[in-house]
Scaffold this motif. Sequence first.
Motif, short mmCIF file in Angstrom:
data_model
loop_
_atom_site.label_atom_id
_atom_site.label_comp_id
_atom_site.label_asym_id
_atom_site.label_seq_id
_atom_site.Cartn_x
_atom_site.Cartn_y
_atom_site.Cartn_z
N LEU A 119 183.97 41.99 -47.18
CA LEU A 119 183.05 42.87 -46.45
C LEU A 119 182.16 42.06 -45.51
O LEU A 119 181.93 42.44 -44.36
CB LEU A 119 182.19 43.65 -47.43
N ALA A 120 181.65 40.94 -46.00
CA ALA A 120 180.79 40.10 -45.18
C ALA A 120 181.54 39.54 -43.98
O ALA A 120 181.04 39.58 -42.85
CB ALA A 120 180.20 38.96 -46.02
N LEU A 121 182.75 39.04 -44.21
CA LEU A 121 183.53 38.46 -43.11
C LEU A 121 183.96 39.52 -42.11
O LEU A 121 183.95 39.28 -40.89
CB LEU A 121 184.75 37.72 -43.67
N ASP A 122 184.36 40.68 -42.60
CA ASP A 122 184.74 41.76 -41.69
C ASP A 122 183.56 42.21 -40.84
O ASP A 122 183.70 42.51 -39.65
CB ASP A 122 185.29 42.96 -42.48
N THR A 123 182.38 42.27 -41.47
CA THR A 123 181.18 42.65 -40.73
C THR A 123 180.84 41.60 -39.68
O THR A 123 180.53 41.93 -38.53
CB THR A 123 179.99 42.83 -41.70
N LEU A 124 180.90 40.34 -40.07
CA LEU A 124 180.63 39.25 -39.12
C LEU A 124 181.60 39.32 -37.94
O LEU A 124 181.21 39.19 -36.78
CB LEU A 124 180.75 37.90 -39.82
N LYS A 125 182.88 39.53 -38.24
CA LYS A 125 183.89 39.62 -37.18
C LYS A 125 183.58 40.77 -36.23
O LYS A 125 183.68 40.63 -35.00
CB LYS A 125 185.27 39.81 -37.80
N ALA A 126 183.18 41.92 -36.78
CA ALA A 126 182.88 43.08 -35.94
C ALA A 126 181.68 42.81 -35.04
O ALA A 126 181.69 43.16 -33.85
CB ALA A 126 182.62 44.30 -36.82
N VAL A 127 180.63 42.19 -35.59
CA VAL A 127 179.45 41.89 -34.80
C VAL A 127 179.78 40.89 -33.70
O VAL A 127 179.39 41.07 -32.54
CB VAL A 127 178.32 41.35 -35.70
N LYS A 128 180.51 39.84 -34.04
CA LYS A 128 180.84 38.82 -33.05
C LYS A 128 181.78 39.37 -31.97
O LYS A 128 181.65 39.03 -30.79
CB LYS A 128 181.46 37.61 -33.74
N THR A 129 182.72 40.20 -32.38
CA THR A 129 183.63 40.79 -31.40
C THR A 129 182.87 41.68 -30.43
O THR A 129 183.12 41.67 -29.23
CB THR A 129 184.72 41.62 -32.12
N GLU A 130 181.91 42.42 -30.95
CA GLU A 130 181.10 43.27 -30.09
C GLU A 130 180.28 42.44 -29.11
O GLU A 130 180.12 42.81 -27.94
CB GLU A 130 180.17 44.13 -30.94
N GLN A 131 179.78 41.29 -29.57
CA GLN A 131 179.00 40.43 -28.68
C GLN A 131 179.85 39.94 -27.51
O GLN A 131 179.38 39.83 -26.38
CB GLN A 131 178.44 39.25 -29.46
N VAL A 132 181.11 39.65 -27.78
CA VAL A 132 182.00 39.10 -26.75
C VAL A 132 182.53 40.18 -25.82
O VAL A 132 182.55 40.04 -24.61
CB VAL A 132 183.17 38.34 -27.40
N ARG A 133 182.95 41.30 -26.41
CA ARG A 133 183.68 42.31 -25.65
C ARG A 133 182.93 43.60 -25.42
O ARG A 133 183.40 44.47 -24.70
CB ARG A 133 185.00 42.63 -26.38
N GLY A 134 181.75 43.73 -26.02
CA GLY A 134 181.02 44.98 -25.88
C GLY A 134 181.31 45.90 -27.04
O GLY A 134 182.22 45.68 -27.83
N PRO A 135 180.55 47.00 -27.18
CA PRO A 135 180.66 47.87 -28.35
C PRO A 135 181.99 48.56 -28.50
O PRO A 135 182.33 49.00 -29.59
CB PRO A 135 179.53 48.88 -28.14
N GLY A 136 182.79 48.67 -27.46
CA GLY A 136 184.08 49.32 -27.58
C GLY A 136 185.08 48.53 -28.40
O GLY A 136 186.14 49.04 -28.76
N ALA A 137 184.75 47.28 -28.73
CA ALA A 137 185.70 46.44 -29.47
C ALA A 137 185.81 46.86 -30.93
O ALA A 137 186.77 46.53 -31.59
CB ALA A 137 185.25 44.98 -29.41
N PHE A 138 184.83 47.59 -31.43
CA PHE A 138 184.87 47.98 -32.85
C PHE A 138 185.22 49.45 -32.97
O PHE A 138 184.58 50.29 -32.34
CB PHE A 138 183.51 47.73 -33.51
#
Length: 219
Positions: A119-138
């Motif tokens: 859960l922690a790693l999936d959450t971290l991945k989602a936050v970092k992906t959003e930072q790079v690509r914007g909120p549409g990445a999640f």
Amino acid sequence: MTSAASLTADWHDVLSSTTLDIRRWRRARPDLFGGCRSADDVLSAIRAAPDPILGFLIAEHLSEHPHAGRIVWHSMLPKMRAMTRRDPQASFEDYTGHLWLRLCTYPLAARPHRIAANLALDTLKAVKTEQVRGPGAFELRDTDQPIGDEVTARRILVTARELGLIDAATDQLLSTVYHHGIGGQDAADRLGISRALVRKRCSQAIRRLREHAPELLEA
């Protein structure tokens, strides 16, 4: 940022509303919940046997028993705070919002072990992906592991609109970003607003959906 007062109030609500659930859990799994009389007791039990209890509670959550998900969410808050301290680009609210969304799509059958770490790693991945690509990445569902009868982004948004949790403009924004998967700048261009406003409005709307998760799951 989510305030300490709001978290305390939310936990008091969990404490006051889970008595019947915990009784049912004790009957179903006395080996896991035999000594539990309150949500605080369940948190202590999670620390003693994390995977069996987290797995049971997530299954309950995915079966539309939202109090179980709220206990799991609260059990992860210390980890979310630690991750926020290491990330100057994201807020505690970003992490806790993505954590809740992941709880709604966690592939329990495929990943029954090391649940808290996943859960922690999936959450971290989602936050970092959003930072790079914007909120549409999640996305609001895990396309690798369907759950129940298709808990899709569109279904969540339709229900939120019916409950009055979002208005037409917010529905259009979230549908563009989460249902159609259009990234931050493209979504901003399509909607005629700035990318920063896309991110802000998405964050606010997702926080509101998380706050009303029990009503959404019940509906």
